[in-house]
Every structure is written in structure tokens, then in C-alpha cells.
Design a protein around this motif. Sequence first.
Motif, PDB file in Angstrom:
ATOM      1  N   VAL A 108     -94.801  42.787 -35.731  1.00  0.00           N
ATOM      2  CA  VAL A 108     -96.041  42.336 -34.984  1.00  0.00           C
ATOM      3  C   VAL A 108     -97.375  42.375 -35.389  1.00  0.00           C
ATOM      4  CG1 VAL A 108     -97.240  43.007 -32.861  1.00  0.00           C
ATOM      5  CG2 VAL A 108     -94.666  42.777 -32.744  1.00  0.00           C
ATOM      6  N   LEU A 109     -97.588  43.470 -36.434  1.00  0.00           N
ATOM      7  CA  LEU A 109     -98.776  43.560 -37.035  1.00  0.00           C
ATOM      8  C   LEU A 109     -98.919  42.459 -38.118  1.00  0.00           C
ATOM      9  CD1 LEU A 109     -99.085  47.427 -37.579  1.00  0.00           C
ATOM     10  CD2 LEU A 109    -100.390  45.914 -36.042  1.00  0.00           C
ATOM     11  N   LEU A 110     -97.915  42.039 -38.808  1.00  0.00           N
ATOM     12  CA  LEU A 110     -98.022  41.044 -39.743  1.00  0.00           C
ATOM     13  C   LEU A 110     -98.210  39.627 -39.072  1.00  0.00           C
ATOM     14  CD1 LEU A 110     -95.002  41.994 -42.237  1.00  0.00           C
ATOM     15  CD2 LEU A 110     -97.604  41.904 -42.671  1.00  0.00           C
ATOM     16  N   PHE A 111     -97.591  39.467 -37.872  1.00  0.00           N
ATOM     17  CA  PHE A 111     -97.891  38.095 -37.047  1.00  0.00           C
ATOM     18  C   PHE A 111     -99.464  38.165 -36.692  1.00  0.00           C
ATOM     19  CE2 PHE A 111     -93.566  36.680 -35.168  1.00  0.00           C
ATOM     20  CZ  PHE A 111     -92.997  36.883 -36.327  1.00  0.00           C
ATOM     21  N   ARG A 112     -99.840  39.414 -36.220  1.00  0.00           N
ATOM     22  CA  ARG A 112    -101.188  39.426 -35.830  1.00  0.00           C
ATOM     23  C   ARG A 112    -102.142  39.107 -36.960  1.00  0.00           C
ATOM     24  NH1 ARG A 112    -104.081  39.002 -31.641  1.00  0.00           N
ATOM     25  NH2 ARG A 112    -106.012  40.169 -31.517  1.00  0.00           N
ATOM     26  N   LEU A 113    -101.888  39.573 -38.079  1.00  0.00           N
ATOM     27  CA  LEU A 113    -102.588  39.404 -39.355  1.00  0.00           C
ATOM     28  C   LEU A 113    -102.521  37.774 -39.658  1.00  0.00           C
ATOM     29  CD1 LEU A 113    -104.212  40.150 -41.654  1.00  0.00           C
ATOM     30  CD2 LEU A 113    -102.049  40.440 -43.122  1.00  0.00           C
ATOM     31  N   GLY A 114    -101.489  37.135 -39.496  1.00  0.00           N
ATOM     32  CA  GLY A 114    -101.228  35.660 -39.748  1.00  0.00           C
ATOM     33  C   GLY A 114    -102.168  34.901 -38.733  1.00  0.00           C
ATOM     34  N   PHE A 115    -102.166  35.249 -37.615  1.00  0.00           N
ATOM     35  CA  PHE A 115    -102.871  34.751 -36.462  1.00  0.00           C
ATOM     36  C   PHE A 115    -104.352  35.013 -36.709  1.00  0.00           C
ATOM     37  CE2 PHE A 115     -98.898  34.430 -34.073  1.00  0.00           C
ATOM     38  CZ  PHE A 115     -99.181  33.217 -33.273  1.00  0.00           C
ATOM     39  N   LEU A 145    -105.907  35.228 -39.640  1.00  0.00           N
ATOM     40  CA  LEU A 145    -106.088  34.532 -40.554  1.00  0.00           C
ATOM     41  C   LEU A 145    -106.225  32.878 -40.460  1.00  0.00           C
ATOM     42  CD1 LEU A 145    -104.092  35.904 -43.571  1.00  0.00           C
ATOM     43  CD2 LEU A 145    -106.567  36.275 -43.068  1.00  0.00           C
ATOM     44  N   MET A 146    -105.577  32.525 -39.476  1.00  0.00           N
ATOM     45  CA  MET A 146    -105.778  31.209 -38.815  1.00  0.00           C
ATOM     46  C   MET A 146    -106.669  30.993 -37.974  1.00  0.00           C
ATOM     47  SD  MET A 146    -101.742  29.832 -38.812  1.00  0.00           S
ATOM     48  CE  MET A 146    -101.025  31.058 -37.688  1.00  0.00           C
ATOM     49  N   GLN A 147    -107.272  32.141 -37.371  1.00  0.00           N
ATOM     50  CA  GLN A 147    -108.374  32.276 -36.238  1.00  0.00           C
ATOM     51  C   GLN A 147    -107.621  31.613 -35.233  1.00  0.00           C
ATOM     52  OE1 GLN A 147    -111.840  30.730 -37.868  1.00  0.00           O
ATOM     53  NE2 GLN A 147    -112.207  32.237 -39.436  1.00  0.00           N
ATOM     54  N   VAL A 148    -106.714  32.075 -34.693  1.00  0.00           N
ATOM     55  CA  VAL A 148    -105.969  31.629 -33.429  1.00  0.00           C
ATOM     56  C   VAL A 148    -105.707  32.965 -32.662  1.00  0.00           C
ATOM     57  CG1 VAL A 148    -103.680  30.657 -32.511  1.00  0.00           C
ATOM     58  CG2 VAL A 148    -104.817  29.732 -34.381  1.00  0.00           C
ATOM     59  N   PRO A 149    -106.205  32.934 -31.382  1.00  0.00           N
ATOM     60  CA  PRO A 149    -106.291  34.275 -30.496  1.00  0.00           C
ATOM     61  C   PRO A 149    -104.530  34.368 -29.939  1.00  0.00           C
ATOM     62  CG  PRO A 149    -107.023  32.357 -29.210  1.00  0.00           C
ATOM     63  CD  PRO A 149    -107.004  31.751 -30.553  1.00  0.00           C
ATOM     64  N   THR A 150    -104.215  35.663 -29.906  1.00  0.00           N
ATOM     65  CA  THR A 150    -102.918  36.089 -29.272  1.00  0.00           C
ATOM     66  C   THR A 150    -102.858  37.449 -28.965  1.00  0.00           C
ATOM     67  OG1 THR A 150    -100.593  35.704 -29.781  1.00  0.00           O
ATOM     68  CG2 THR A 150    -101.819  36.461 -31.383  1.00  0.00           C
ATOM     69  N   GLY A 151    -101.965  37.565 -28.057  1.00  0.00           N
ATOM     70  CA  GLY A 151    -101.924  38.973 -27.652  1.00  0.00           C
ATOM     71  C   GLY A 151    -100.903  39.588 -28.307  1.00  0.00           C
ATOM     72  N   PHE A 178     -94.922  41.227 -29.205  1.00  0.00           N
ATOM     73  CA  PHE A 178     -93.896  42.399 -29.009  1.00  0.00           C
ATOM     74  C   PHE A 178     -92.610  41.447 -28.021  1.00  0.00           C
ATOM     75  CE2 PHE A 178     -96.688  45.700 -30.047  1.00  0.00           C
ATOM     76  CZ  PHE A 178     -95.795  46.546 -30.875  1.00  0.00           C
ATOM     77  N   ALA A 179     -92.935  40.827 -27.087  1.00  0.00           N
ATOM     78  CA  ALA A 179     -91.949  40.259 -26.209  1.00  0.00           C
ATOM     79  C   ALA A 179     -91.092  39.067 -27.066  1.00  0.00           C
ATOM     80  CB  ALA A 179     -92.581  39.284 -25.014  1.00  0.00           C
TER      81      ALA A 179
END
Length: 150
Positions: free
Chosen positions: A39-46, A48-54, A59-60
Motif C-alpha cells: 500500500v505504501l508503494l502504491f501510495r508513492l506511485g499515486f 508521483l503521478m499526482q493522482v489522489p487516492t485513499g 487496503f481494500a
Amino acid sequence: SLVTYVLLCALCYGTAGKFNPEVLPDVSSKCMMIQILEVLLFRLGFYLMQVPTGFMDLFAVTGYKYLGLTMNMLVGFSLNLALVSGGHKGYYATFLWTASVTSYFMWRFMESNIPIQTAGSGPKREFMILAFAASQLASMWFLGQTKFLN
């Protein structure tokens, strides 16, 4: 499905005569640490792409792999009991299917939830979607418990 997977792993250890109460926290902590890292790596990818996500959304979505892992262990365990020596083959055959389906799900989910226009300076959208999907296959491979299947 995480709890089911942990209990099924404990059952496999028990039928092999290798059960120890430490199995439960070992398997569950390994699963949770991999999912948090993912999840942390996904969040980092988001980011870097400047895409908001929760975080809870991630996690889900990353938790779906436990259904596939449970199916893999159930097939491997059942074949191990029924045929005495077919557990590994059944596990890996089921693994190929469940890992492919989970990766495909992640690919389609991320493709529909990441906008086509992302940050110009960040990583490419297609590369990140492919990396997210491949991470499901890699994490399922790493989390698989096959040492007590014959």
C-alpha cells in the motif's frame, strides 16, 4: 479472507506435525507487513503521478489476494490429503490461475481509476498500472506457504 488464510496455513502446519502457536502471528504479521509495504508503494506511485487516492481504498483492493491464497492452500491441502503427493502440483496450478486473475483485476481496476492525464514529470500511467498488477503476482508468490505440501 486474511484470517481464513492464516487459519488454513495453521491447519497445514498441524497436519504435517509442525504446528506451533507461533505460526499464527508469524503468518499474519508477514501478510500484514507485505500488504502495508504494498500500500505504501502504491501510495508513492499515486503521489508521483499526482493522482489522489485513499489509504483504505488501497487496503481494500490489495486485500483481494488473500482470497486467491486461500483457494490455493485449500486445493493444495485437499490434494495433499486425498492423493498424498499431489499438493504442490495442485497448489501451483491453482496459483497460476488465481494470481493471473488477481493481477488482471488490479490492472483493470487501476486502469479505470487512474485518470489518463497524470503529471507530466512523473512516471508513465501505463508503466505504473503494469507495476501495480505485477505486484499482486509477486506478493502472492512471496506469501504462499507450500513447505508442508507434498
